[in-house]
Motif scaffolding. Structure first.
Motif, mmCIF file in Angstrom:
data_model
loop_
_atom_site.group_PDB
_atom_site.id
_atom_site.type_symbol
_atom_site.label_atom_id
_atom_site.label_comp_id
_atom_site.label_asym_id
_atom_site.label_seq_id
_atom_site.Cartn_x
_atom_site.Cartn_y
_atom_site.Cartn_z
ATOM 1 N N ILE A 32 34.257 73.067 62.972
ATOM 2 C CA ILE A 32 34.403 71.897 62.076
ATOM 3 C C ILE A 32 36.087 71.466 61.753
ATOM 4 O O ILE A 32 36.755 72.504 61.332
ATOM 5 N N GLY A 33 36.419 70.573 61.857
ATOM 6 C CA GLY A 33 37.977 70.129 61.720
ATOM 7 C C GLY A 33 38.256 70.269 60.397
ATOM 8 O O GLY A 33 37.303 70.197 59.474
ATOM 9 N N LEU A 34 39.608 70.161 60.156
ATOM 10 C CA LEU A 34 40.079 70.461 58.720
ATOM 11 C C LEU A 34 39.812 69.287 57.929
ATOM 12 O O LEU A 34 39.392 69.469 56.873
ATOM 13 N N LEU A 35 39.896 68.098 58.707
ATOM 14 C CA LEU A 35 39.588 66.821 57.726
ATOM 15 C C LEU A 35 38.036 66.926 57.380
ATOM 16 O O LEU A 35 37.595 66.318 56.131
ATOM 17 N N ARG A 36 37.310 67.209 57.996
ATOM 18 C CA ARG A 36 35.897 67.141 57.993
ATOM 19 C C ARG A 36 35.568 68.429 56.917
ATOM 20 O O ARG A 36 34.659 68.082 56.033
ATOM 21 N N ARG A 37 36.227 69.587 56.826
ATOM 22 C CA ARG A 37 35.955 70.390 55.776
ATOM 23 C C ARG A 37 36.617 69.929 54.386
ATOM 24 O O ARG A 37 35.999 70.205 53.457
ATOM 25 N N LEU A 38 37.619 69.255 54.588
ATOM 26 C CA LEU A 38 38.053 68.774 53.289
ATOM 27 C C LEU A 38 37.067 67.542 52.779
ATOM 28 O O LEU A 38 36.837 67.439 51.430
ATOM 29 N N TRP A 39 36.410 66.744 53.515
ATOM 30 C CA TRP A 39 35.445 65.675 53.146
ATOM 31 C C TRP A 39 34.385 66.330 52.505
ATOM 32 O O TRP A 39 33.698 65.954 51.701
ATOM 33 N N ASN A 40 33.823 67.358 53.089
ATOM 34 C CA ASN A 40 32.593 67.891 52.741
ATOM 35 C C ASN A 40 32.897 68.809 51.278
ATOM 36 O O ASN A 40 32.197 68.738 50.669
ATOM 37 N N ALA A 41 34.093 69.309 51.125
ATOM 38 C CA ALA A 41 34.428 69.902 50.022
ATOM 39 C C ALA A 41 34.942 68.823 48.846
ATOM 40 O O ALA A 41 34.493 69.274 47.545
ATOM 41 N N ALA A 42 35.803 67.865 49.237
ATOM 42 C CA ALA A 42 36.143 66.964 48.118
ATOM 43 C C ALA A 42 35.756 65.555 48.309
ATOM 44 O O ALA A 42 36.357 64.515 47.516
ATOM 45 N N GLY A 43 34.910 65.228 49.010
ATOM 46 C CA GLY A 43 34.448 63.920 49.530
ATOM 47 C C GLY A 43 33.678 63.326 48.423
ATOM 48 O O GLY A 43 33.488 63.919 47.359
ATOM 49 N N PRO A 44 33.603 62.025 48.258
ATOM 50 C CA PRO A 44 32.787 61.427 47.127
ATOM 51 C C PRO A 44 31.534 62.163 46.930
ATOM 52 O O PRO A 44 31.117 61.920 45.721
ATOM 53 N N VAL A 45 30.609 62.216 47.862
ATOM 54 C CA VAL A 45 29.453 62.723 47.964
ATOM 55 C C VAL A 45 29.487 64.185 47.321
ATOM 56 O O VAL A 45 28.580 64.527 46.143
ATOM 57 N N ALA A 46 30.376 64.787 47.841
ATOM 58 C CA ALA A 46 30.511 66.334 47.469
ATOM 59 C C ALA A 46 30.762 66.302 45.863
ATOM 60 O O ALA A 46 30.460 67.165 45.088
#
Length: 282
Positions: free
Chosen positions: A34-48
């Motif tokens: 999983i790319g860095l942006l995807r990991r950041l989104w999964n960790a700090a995205g709006p749904v997370a």
């Protein structure tokens, strides 16, 4: 002698053993990177972020899947009934109009709940004995925080309009244009999904009040649904619908939510020994 020797001398199938005495065997599937942006989104995205802000998280909290399933069934049946009556009596011209109407009603319910929540919780805390009162106050911090987060997220949009951010009045140079674009993209890509998810979770988990005590969400749901029914009566909701279906629409939600809430309170008392008096240490 090993057990597999007694089955004809062949080893057991081991999908994680690449080689054996009988040749190569299947290897485990490769781990998907999983790319860095995807990991950041999964960790700090709006749904997370919404899961952390709007879902109960108190350790030891009773989470009964039967209650959650019953609430989903009641919600789906209620939405189907509203959609059927809306299109049968041409109260909405399209699915988009119906979705807008449901969104407006959901936001109104959140506003009513945000006013009802401190009143009901304040009454419960006032009725509690001093040791329970301190514990209930401590547990109420995260539910209050979820209210502030949701209202703050919604307030950003009128603030952006009033300040001239969205119509470009603040973009007077290259730097201000870049800042404006970044802020607008952030509001559309992050804040808007966060608010939409927060509205749904706030109504589902009643502003995560199970963090205070498991009996608080059904109590608040009881108060909220009858308040919304009163609002529908005062505002003349479902105009154009004949008498009996209109009464069923206005009163259907309060009676169904009341039945589910009372059943949930009984299930908590019988199955888990959790009662309102126990929460108040009375």
């Amino acid at each position: 002698m090993n057990a597999w020797n007694q089955q004809g001398g062949r080893p057991p199938h081991d999908p994680y053993r690449p080689y054996g005495p009988y040749g190569p065997q299947p290897t485990p599937p490769p781990v998907r990177r999983i790319g860095l942006l995807r990991r950041l989104w999964n960790a700090a995205g709006p749904v997370a972020a919404g899961r952390k802000v709007f879902r109960p998280s108190r350790p030891g909290r009773v989470d009964d899947p039967a209650v959650a399933r019953m609430q989903r069934i009641r919600t789906l049946v209620g939405l189907a009934a509203v959609a059927w009556v809306t299109f049968s009596y041409k109260l909405a011209a399209s699915v988009e109009d119906l979705a807008d109407d449901r969104l407006d009603q959901s936001w109104n319910a959140v506003l009513v709940l945000s006013v009802t929540f401190p009143v009901v919780v304040g009454v419960l805390i006032g009725m509690a004995r001093p040791p329970a009162r301190r514990e209930l106050l401590r547990r109420a911090r995260k539910p209050f925080g979820s209210i502030l987060a949701l209202i703050g997220g919604v307030a950003l949009f009128p603030a952006a309009v009033l300040s001239g951010l969205l119509d470009g009045r603040l973009a007077t140079g290259p730097v201000t244009v870049a800042v404006t674009v970044v802020v607008v993209l952030f509001m559309l890509v992050w804040v808007l999904p966060f608010v939409a998810y927060g509205i749904g979770m706030s109504l589902t988990h009643v502003f995560r009040t199970a963090d205070i005590h498991e009996t608080v969400p059904p109590l608040l749901a009881l108060v909220l649904v009858w308040e919304m029914a009163l609002v529908d009566v005062l505002t003349g909701a479902y105009e154009g619908v004949p008498g009996p279906p209109r009464v069923a629409l206005v009163l259907g939600a309060p009676f169904s939510v009341t039945a589910v809430a009372l059943w949930e309170l009984r299930r908590l008392r019988v199955g888990y020994g959790l009662t309102v008096r126990g929460a108040l240490m009375r």
